[in-house]
Scaffold this active site. Structure first.
Site, PDB file in Angstrom:
ATOM      1  N   ASP A   9       0.827  -1.217   0.000  1.00 24.87           N
ATOM      2  CA  ASP A   9       0.000   0.000   0.000  1.00 24.87           C
ATOM      3  C   ASP A   9       0.857   1.260   0.000  1.00 24.87           C
ATOM      4  O   ASP A   9       0.653   2.164  -0.798  1.00 24.87           O
ATOM      5  CB  ASP A   9      -1.037  -0.005   1.132  1.00 24.87           C
ATOM      6  CG  ASP A   9      -0.458  -0.170   2.530  1.00 24.87           C
ATOM      7  OD1 ASP A   9       0.726  -0.534   2.663  1.00 24.87           O
ATOM      8  OD2 ASP A   9      -1.212   0.081   3.493  1.00 24.87           O
ATOM      9  N   GLY A  99      -2.814  -7.552  14.623  1.00 20.22           N
ATOM     10  CA  GLY A  99      -2.608  -7.250  13.213  1.00 20.22           C
ATOM     11  C   GLY A  99      -3.896  -7.201  12.422  1.00 20.22           C
ATOM     12  O   GLY A  99      -3.879  -7.206  11.201  1.00 20.22           O
ATOM     13  N   SER A 101      -5.940  -4.676  12.480  1.00 20.11           N
ATOM     14  CA  SER A 101      -6.267  -3.260  12.247  1.00 20.11           C
ATOM     15  C   SER A 101      -7.178  -2.654  13.306  1.00 20.11           C
ATOM     16  O   SER A 101      -8.062  -1.858  12.992  1.00 20.11           O
ATOM     17  CB  SER A 101      -6.916  -3.063  10.860  1.00 20.11           C
ATOM     18  OG  SER A 101      -6.234  -3.777   9.884  1.00 20.11           O
ATOM     19  N   GLU A 135      -2.497   8.793  11.935  1.00 17.10           N
ATOM     20  CA  GLU A 135      -1.592   7.737  12.405  1.00 17.10           C
ATOM     21  C   GLU A 135      -0.147   8.031  11.988  1.00 17.10           C
ATOM     22  O   GLU A 135       0.790   7.790  12.747  1.00 17.10           O
ATOM     23  CB  GLU A 135      -2.039   6.366  11.896  1.00 17.10           C
ATOM     24  CG  GLU A 135      -1.266   5.236  12.546  1.00 17.10           C
ATOM     25  CD  GLU A 135      -1.984   3.903  12.561  1.00 17.10           C
ATOM     26  OE1 GLU A 135      -1.295   2.896  12.803  1.00 17.10           O
ATOM     27  OE2 GLU A 135      -3.205   3.842  12.359  1.00 17.10           O
ATOM     28  N   ASP A 147      -5.551  -0.145   5.683  1.00 18.39           N
ATOM     29  CA  ASP A 147      -6.374  -0.535   6.834  1.00 18.39           C
ATOM     30  C   ASP A 147      -7.541   0.417   7.034  1.00 18.39           C
ATOM     31  O   ASP A 147      -8.686   0.000   7.256  1.00 18.39           O
ATOM     32  CB  ASP A 147      -5.522  -0.583   8.112  1.00 18.39           C
ATOM     33  CG  ASP A 147      -4.527  -1.731   8.097  1.00 18.39           C
ATOM     34  OD1 ASP A 147      -4.538  -2.510   7.133  1.00 18.39           O
ATOM     35  OD2 ASP A 147      -3.738  -1.833   9.057  1.00 18.39           O
TER      36      ASP A 147
END
Length: 338
Positions: A9, A99, A101, A135, A147
């Site tokens: 990504d 993991g 998200s 984030e 995510d």
């Protein structure tokens, strides 16, 4: 959970995630002052954590409130001022540090709540981008968009084929006739801010910048390029109802993440290696940021019990931990419940 297309990504490639029916629930009300009061039913030992609309500095102890605070900070930075404080209660049924998200889910539900309570003019796609921005810049994790985009734009029984470079996307129906998606938690918790996640991002950008002289950067770049191709092929296979090819590409994705990108870990490799031995496992790979967390597998219905039994036995013997299993369903993005 991401079915295929890992660590592509932030490299501007394609990903293929779907939202799950587990998630984060929030109740919120406006206050008549500028106080922010947070309570999480998942961290009830912390009690009520107080902050204020005048105190947008990340908590150095890494408290969970950094995520909703970061989203509020990012909204204000875009000119959407919060005129009054809030009381917020949270409950999540996503395993923390797995993991899957949970941080993105928390960011998206916060953004959706702010849109609803303050009548801000933002789309779900805007909320995803605000979550990623917060984030990156408030929490210090250099994550890509996947995510947050999957959490915000999820559609029941569909995965999202997303080009992270352009944000062009299409929904692809997930029709697993006689099979289920099984997520296996290694119980090895990761923290992406302190893990090698940011290192991988730096190494892969190095691989894209110059003629690659560094062997580590070459391996990182190789993963990004080939994983992107695997993802495109996997979506094509799914559209053609060729689930076997989809599974083989999932397996190849894990090998690349293990060997070239080096974001797996011995515990997760045990889970994947054992899964590959079981007839009825169509594909299995690590999912998420890596260095622990979960695997995602596509398992035929008649093999699910054996899958759980075999992996539990091998994992307890080799690692000394008991894995957790979630047979998951693909759900929608955020909504107002009441």
């Amino acid at each position: 959970v991401n079915l295929i297309g890992e660590h592509t990504d932030y490299n501007g490639g394609h990903v293929f995630p779907c939202a799950l029916t587990i998630g984060t629930y929030m109740a919120a009300r406006k206050r008549d002052d500028r106080k922010l009061r947070f309570y999480s039913m998942n961290f009830d030992n912390l009690g009520v954590v107080e902050s204020s609309l005048d105190e947008f500095t990340p908590d150095p102890d890494g408290l969970w409130i950094n995520y909703p605070m970061g989203v509020m900070w990012a909204f204000e930075g875009r000119g959407m001022k919060l005129e009054s404080g809030l009381d917020i209660v949270l409950f999540g049924n996503i395993p923390n540090g797995s993991g899957l998200s949970s941080s993105a889910s928390l960011e998206v539900v916060t953004g959706y709540m702010l849109k609803d309570i303050y009548s801000f003019n933002v789309t779900n796609q805007d909320i995803a981008l605000i979550g990623q921005y917060s984030e990156n810049n408030y929490n210090g994790c250099n994550c890509g968009i996947m995510d947050q985009f999957a959490s915000a734009m999820g559609k029941k029984d569909n995965a999202i084929f997303l080009d992270c470079n352009t944000l062009d996307f299409e929904y692809a129906p997930i029709v697993l006739d006689g099979a289920k998606i099984v997520v296996t938690n290694s119980m090895v918790k990761h923290s992406l801010v302190t893990s090698a996640y940011n290192d991988r991002r730096n190494e892969s950008s190095q691989a894209h910048k110059d003629a690659i002289k560094d062997e580590v950067a070459r391996k990182r770049g190789k993963h990004a390029v080939y994983e992107n191709q695997r993802t495109i092929k996997a979506v094509k296979a799914l559209k053609e109802n060729d689930i076997e090819t989809f599974g083989k590409l999932m397996n190849a994705s894990h090998v690349s993440l293990r060997d070239d990108y080096e974001t797996s870990c011995p515990e997760v490799d045990v889970l994947v290696d054992e899964a590959w031995k079981i007839p009825g496992v169509i594909g299995s790979r690590i999912t998420g940021g890596g260095f622990g967390g979960c695997t995602v597998s596509i398992v035929k219905d008649e093999a699910i019990d054996q899958f759980k039994a075999n992996l539990t036995k091998a994992y307890e013997e080799k690692v000394g931990k008991t894995p957790e299993f979630y047979v998951v369903s693909i759900g929608d993005g955020p909504s107002r419940l009441a």
